[in-house]
Enzyme design. Structure first.
Site, PDB file in Angstrom:
ATOM      1  N   LYS A  13       0.860  -1.187   0.000  1.00 22.89           N
ATOM      2  CA  LYS A  13       0.000   0.000   0.000  1.00 22.89           C
ATOM      3  C   LYS A  13       0.889   1.227   0.000  1.00 22.89           C
ATOM      4  O   LYS A  13       1.918   1.259   0.680  1.00 22.89           O
ATOM      5  CB  LYS A  13      -0.919   0.000   1.223  1.00 22.89           C
ATOM      6  CG  LYS A  13      -1.833   1.238   1.292  1.00 22.89           C
ATOM      7  CD  LYS A  13      -3.025   1.057   2.231  1.00 22.89           C
ATOM      8  CE  LYS A  13      -2.709   1.136   3.698  1.00 22.89           C
ATOM      9  NZ  LYS A  13      -2.095   2.412   4.115  1.00 22.89           N
TER      10      LYS A  13
ATOM     11  N   GLU B  38      -9.150   7.532   4.160  1.00 20.05           N
ATOM     12  CA  GLU B  38      -9.056   7.769   5.596  1.00 20.05           C
ATOM     13  C   GLU B  38      -9.541   9.169   5.944  1.00 20.05           C
ATOM     14  O   GLU B  38      -9.125  10.150   5.308  1.00 20.05           O
ATOM     15  CB  GLU B  38      -7.589   7.576   6.034  1.00 20.05           C
ATOM     16  CG  GLU B  38      -7.343   7.838   7.505  1.00 20.05           C
ATOM     17  CD  GLU B  38      -5.954   7.393   7.975  1.00 20.05           C
ATOM     18  OE1 GLU B  38      -5.277   6.652   7.233  1.00 20.05           O
ATOM     19  OE2 GLU B  38      -5.564   7.786   9.082  1.00 20.05           O
TER      20      GLU B  38
ATOM     21  N   GLU C  19       0.685   5.757  -0.100  1.00 17.67           N
ATOM     22  CA  GLU C  19      -0.180   6.914   0.141  1.00 17.67           C
ATOM     23  C   GLU C  19       0.010   7.975  -0.930  1.00 17.67           C
ATOM     24  O   GLU C  19       1.146   8.283  -1.310  1.00 17.67           O
ATOM     25  CB  GLU C  19       0.152   7.540   1.512  1.00 17.67           C
ATOM     26  CG  GLU C  19      -0.062   6.608   2.689  1.00 17.67           C
ATOM     27  CD  GLU C  19       0.314   7.265   4.025  1.00 17.67           C
ATOM     28  OE1 GLU C  19       0.672   8.460   4.036  1.00 17.67           O
ATOM     29  OE2 GLU C  19       0.243   6.563   5.047  1.00 17.67           O
TER      30      GLU C  19
HETATM   31  N1  LIG Z   1      -3.822   3.951  17.086  1.00 17.34           N
HETATM   32  C1  LIG Z   1      -3.862   4.389  15.819  1.00 17.34           C
HETATM   33  N2  LIG Z   1      -5.006   4.258  15.125  1.00 17.34           N
HETATM   34  C2  LIG Z   1      -5.091   4.701  13.841  1.00 17.34           C
HETATM   35  O1  LIG Z   1      -6.174   4.533  13.232  1.00 17.34           O
HETATM   36  C3  LIG Z   1      -3.939   5.286  13.246  1.00 17.34           C
HETATM   37  C4  LIG Z   1      -2.763   5.380  14.007  1.00 17.34           C
HETATM   38  N3  LIG Z   1      -2.765   4.944  15.300  1.00 17.34           N
HETATM   39  N4  LIG Z   1      -1.611   5.872  13.471  1.00 17.34           N
HETATM   40  C5  LIG Z   1      -1.530   6.039  12.029  1.00 17.34           C
HETATM   41  C6  LIG Z   1      -2.779   6.604  11.521  1.00 17.34           C
HETATM   42  C7  LIG Z   1      -3.005   8.002  12.062  1.00 17.34           C
HETATM   43  N5  LIG Z   1      -4.411   8.012  12.205  1.00 17.34           N
HETATM   44  C8  LIG Z   1      -5.134   9.013  12.832  1.00 17.34           C
HETATM   45  C9  LIG Z   1      -4.696   9.547  14.018  1.00 17.34           C
HETATM   46  C10 LIG Z   1      -5.397  10.561  14.629  1.00 17.34           C
HETATM   47  C11 LIG Z   1      -6.543  11.045  14.049  1.00 17.34           C
HETATM   48  C12 LIG Z   1      -7.277  12.149  14.740  1.00 17.34           C
HETATM   49  O2  LIG Z   1      -6.846  12.640  15.732  1.00 17.34           O
HETATM   50  N6  LIG Z   1      -8.402  12.564  14.210  1.00 17.34           N
HETATM   51  C13 LIG Z   1      -9.245  13.532  14.858  1.00 17.34           C
HETATM   52  C14 LIG Z   1     -10.104  14.251  13.836  1.00 17.34           C
HETATM   53  C15 LIG Z   1      -9.621  15.645  13.661  1.00 17.34           C
HETATM   54  C16 LIG Z   1     -10.575  16.471  12.839  1.00 17.34           C
HETATM   55  O3  LIG Z   1     -11.727  16.622  13.258  1.00 17.34           O
HETATM   56  O4  LIG Z   1     -10.152  16.963  11.778  1.00 17.34           O
HETATM   57  C17 LIG Z   1     -10.146  12.810  15.853  1.00 17.34           C
HETATM   58  O5  LIG Z   1     -10.565  13.461  16.813  1.00 17.34           O
HETATM   59  O6  LIG Z   1     -10.362  11.587  15.691  1.00 17.34           O
HETATM   60  C18 LIG Z   1      -6.993  10.494  12.871  1.00 17.34           C
HETATM   61  C19 LIG Z   1      -6.288   9.473  12.271  1.00 17.34           C
HETATM   62  C20 LIG Z   1      -5.000   6.797  11.732  1.00 17.34           C
HETATM   63  N7  LIG Z   1      -3.951   5.833  11.952  1.00 17.34           N
HETATM   64  C1  LIG Z   2      -4.800   3.219   9.194  1.00 10.72           C
HETATM   65  C2  LIG Z   2      -4.384   2.270   8.122  1.00 10.72           C
HETATM   66  C3  LIG Z   2      -5.151   2.444   6.860  1.00 10.72           C
HETATM   67  C4  LIG Z   2      -2.894   2.386   7.869  1.00 10.72           C
HETATM   68  O1  LIG Z   2      -2.410   2.845   6.868  1.00 10.72           O
HETATM   69  C5  LIG Z   2      -2.005   1.921   8.947  1.00 10.72           C
HETATM   70  O2  LIG Z   2      -2.453   1.230   9.879  1.00 10.72           O
HETATM   71  O3  LIG Z   2      -0.807   2.230   8.864  1.00 10.72           O
HETATM   72 MG   LIG Z   3      -0.343   3.314   7.073  1.00  8.22          MG
END
Ligand SMILES: Nc1nc(=O)c2c([nH]1)NC[C@@H]1CN(c3ccc(C(=O)N[C@@H](CCC(=O)O)C(=O)O)cc3)CN21
Ligand SMILES: CC(C)C(=O)C(=O)O
Ligand SMILES: [Mg+2]
EC number: 2.1.2.11
Length: 274
Positions: free
Chosen positions: A112, A182, A114
């Site tokens: 995969k 995502e 990005e």
């Molecule tokens: N534990 C974990 N779960 C994941 O799904 C994940 C990771 N780590 N690390 C790699 C990426 C990073 N990801 C993430 C990490 C944080 C948010 C986050 O903080 N999102 C906010 C939304 C912010 C907004 O409203 O724009 C949230 O509150 O969920 C999202 C995806 C998804 N992936």
């Molecule tokens: C959140 C998923 C799609 C990913 O790329 C990861 O786990 O690294």
């Molecule tokens: Mg990834």
């Protein structure tokens, strides 16, 4: 084992596709035993198991080590390995070398990557023509979080939305067998899955052709921040904590090891295999 064509068929039959991350042999075995369709060795392992703040510190060697472990733990499940930060941005040749390592040495069945630059599209074509299946990843692309301004929802404005749809079409045209989206609004996900023939697998993207979740988030083992979109189905952290606390108490009170866990001078037949 399911193949890329089976994922296409599942989309056509409106059968949901399930993907979960795994980073080692025992978690891979759990995911396989749960009959999950694909395992993702995600570069999220940098955050989830190595304690980094982002996925940028993850190297190809890190991915290789974890992919090997996952492949040993799950021999019947289609495994996708993330190409980590900056391992597919130098040249097609470099990308082919790195993807080949994950597949040939690591045991992944697909990679995969990005984003959607010209180089990435050319690489998807070259990899698939050589026999490496490729999964795309659009929307919130964590490897670019510094440029995106953090882990934020993507594709909300009209321009961003149009760009994401065009990128998705290009990724499909280049030969990718599936696309992860995502952190995008569900209305955009719906549009994407209607336009594309390949399955759209969502995370924080509402209903799609399939879903992906990080293993540690799903079982309640993530320490630190859990994204809002991640549903926690168990509290494995507390189960583990209680077990280790119990062990500590048993040792302190000299209850462990007892007879059952102790060797004597003369070998004695035991009914347990411990
Ligand atoms: N534990 C974990 N779960 C994941 O799904 C994940 C990771 N780590 N690390 C790699 C990426 C990073 N990801 C993430 C990490 C944080 C948010 C986050 O903080 N999102 C906010 C939304 C912010 C907004 O409203 O724009 C949230 O509150 O969920 C999202 C995806 C998804 N992936
Ligand atoms: C959140 C998923 C799609 C990913 O790329 C990861 O786990 O690294
Ligand atoms: Mg990834």
């Amino acid at each position: 084992m399911k193949q890329t064509v089976d994922f296409l068929k599942m989309k056509r039959n409106q059968e949901m596709i399930t993907m979960v991350t795994a980073y080692d042999a025992p978690t891979a075995k759990i995911v396989e035993d749960a009959a999950i369709d694909l395992i993702l060795v995600g570069d999220s392992l940098g955050m989830v198991v190595h304690g980094h703040q982002g996925t940028q510190p993850v190297t190809l060697d890190d991915m290789l080590l974890h992919t090997k472990a996952v492949a040993r733990g799950a021999k019947q499940t289609f495994i996708v390995g993330d190409l980590p930060f900056m391992t597919y941005h130098r040249s097609i040749e470099d990308t082919v070398t790195n993807a080949t390592t994950l597949v040939q040495t690591g045991g992944a069945h697909a990679v995969k990557l990005e984003g959607c630059t010209g180089l990435i599209l050319d690489s998807i074509e070259r990899l698939t023509s050589g026999g490496i299946a490729v999964m795309g990843h659009l929307g919130l692309t964590p490897q670019s979080s510094t440029v995106l301004g953090g882990f934020k929802v993507q594709g909300r404005g009209e321009q961003e939305r149009t760009k994401l749809i065009e990128d998705a079409k290009r990724i499909e045209a280049s030969g990718a067998f599936a696309l992860v989206v995502e952190c995008i609004p569900e209305s955009l996900t719906k549009e994407l899955k209607d336009i594309l023939a390949i399955p759209v697998i969502g995370i924080g993207a509402g209903k799609a052709d399939g879903q992906v979740l990080v293993f540690h988030d799903l079982v309640g083992l993530t320490t630190g921040y859990i994204p809002k979109f991640a549903k926690t189905y168990a509290n494995v952290h507390d189960v583990m904590l209680q077990a280790v606390e119990q062990y500590r108490d048993d040792v302190k009170r000299e209850l462990f090891p007892d007879e059952r866990y102790t060797f004597k001078d003369v070998k004695k037949e035991r009914s347990t295999s411990v």
